[in-house]
Scaffold this motif. Structure first.
Motif, PDB file in Angstrom:
ATOM      1  N   UNK A 288     -28.934  -0.843 -57.888  1.00 35.83           N
ATOM      2  CA  UNK A 288     -29.853  -0.069 -58.710  1.00 35.83           C
ATOM      3  C   UNK A 288     -29.142   0.514 -59.926  1.00 35.83           C
ATOM      4  N   UNK A 289     -29.892   0.665 -61.004  1.00 37.29           N
ATOM      5  CA  UNK A 289     -29.401   1.254 -62.250  1.00 37.29           C
ATOM      6  C   UNK A 289     -30.329   2.402 -62.644  1.00 37.29           C
ATOM      7  N   UNK A 290     -29.774   3.468 -63.172  1.00 37.73           N
ATOM      8  CA  UNK A 290     -30.588   4.597 -63.612  1.00 37.73           C
ATOM      9  C   UNK A 290     -31.173   4.316 -64.988  1.00 37.73           C
ATOM     10  N   UNK A 291     -32.489   4.389 -65.083  1.00 35.18           N
ATOM     11  CA  UNK A 291     -33.201   4.192 -66.348  1.00 35.18           C
ATOM     12  C   UNK A 291     -33.798   5.519 -66.780  1.00 35.18           C
ATOM     13  N   UNK A 292     -33.464   5.966 -67.973  1.00 29.57           N
ATOM     14  CA  UNK A 292     -33.986   7.227 -68.497  1.00 29.57           C
ATOM     15  C   UNK A 292     -35.107   6.960 -69.495  1.00 29.57           C
ATOM     16  N   UNK A 293     -36.277   7.526 -69.232  1.00 32.44           N
ATOM     17  CA  UNK A 293     -37.430   7.352 -70.116  1.00 32.44           C
ATOM     18  C   UNK A 293     -38.058   8.698 -70.415  1.00 32.44           C
TER      19      UNK A 293
END
Length: 257
Positions: free
Chosen positions: A102-107
């Motif tokens: 998993x990768x952290x996605x910031x939106x």
């Protein structure tokens, strides 16, 4: 590298809507779509400028399968018989694979840990991404719908159906195409967002933003653009001066008579 990957974020949150009401083949599992730091989820309205390149995509939890496809369709293409609308395929990318971590996605809606999808090396899109650009015609607001399809068991013939259908973007009928490809029951998740033209709306004979050859996948039609030649300000000034000079000469001749 992530900057060269197509990423899709898929969430199963009950607070989100999945595909819009009436869309088939639909899904209640939500495909969270992110354009950089701009989240495009649950029918929210996003700015046209923010969605001109392919979005980021992935799942909050890993999904079963080894190969996937994403489709994006405009459901609100104007016709000459409003309120009837047509459809337009904006994107079809096959050969997507999923990351094992998993990768952290910031939106704009916060941070999400997602298992990202990316296209395989050298895998060309069946339909290259076209950014939303709704014209100044009714309806001014367009629903752009995305679906994630499991193509793990798809044969070359199944994929050939998708590729052939993608060649005719206008009038694209997702249910008919996926049924013919044997993939109608393989939709894993969906999403939609809106892009709105500020208007005012022009007449039914005015141009649509995107043109393509007509297809037999759906109903309705899209009128070809009507272009108005652009005339620079300097040219307008020169024309006005010439007209005034002509009037002066005619007046002088009339007086001399």
């Amino acid at each position: 590298m992530l900057s060269k990957s197509f990423l899709i974020l898929v969430g199963a949150s009950a607070a989100l809507a999945g595909t819009p009401k009436g869309f088939e083949p639909g899904s209640e599992s939500t495909l969270i779509v992110s354009y950089g730091t701009v989240a495009a989820n649950d029918g929210n309205v996003v700015e046209k400028a923010a969605v001109q390149t392919a979005p980021s995509i992935g799942t909050e939890s890993k999904v079963d399968g080894t190969s996937f496809a994403v489709l994006m369709i405009d459901l609100d293409i104007p016709t000459n018989n409003p309120p009837s609308t047509n459809t337009l395929l904006h994107w079809m990318q096959t050969g997507l694979t999923q990351s094992t971590t998993a990768t952290t996605i910031n939106t704009t809606t916060g941070s999400t840990n997602a298992f990202l999808f990316q296209k395989s090396s050298g895998q060309a899109a069946f339909a290259e991404y076209i950014g939303p650009s709704p014209p100044a015609r009714i309806p001014l607001s367009h629903r752009y719908t995305q679906i994630l399809v499991d193509t793990s068991d798809a044969t070359d013939d199944n994929l050939g159906v998708l590729q052939q259908a993608a060649a005719s973007r206008q009038g694209f009928n997702a249910l008919n195409v996926l049924t013919q490809a044997g993939l109608a029951d393989k939709v894993l998740a969906g999403n939609f967002f809106n892009v709105t033209n500020p208007g005012p709306a022009a007449s039914a004979n005015s141009a649509n933003s995107t043109t393509s050859s007509g297809g037999s996948q759906g109903t309705g039609s899209v009128t070809a653009p009507t272009q108005t030649p652009f005339v620079p300000a300097a040219a307008v000034s020169q024309r006005a001066s010439a007209v005034l000079l002509g009037i002066t000469i005619v007046a002088a001749l009339f007086i001399s008579l």
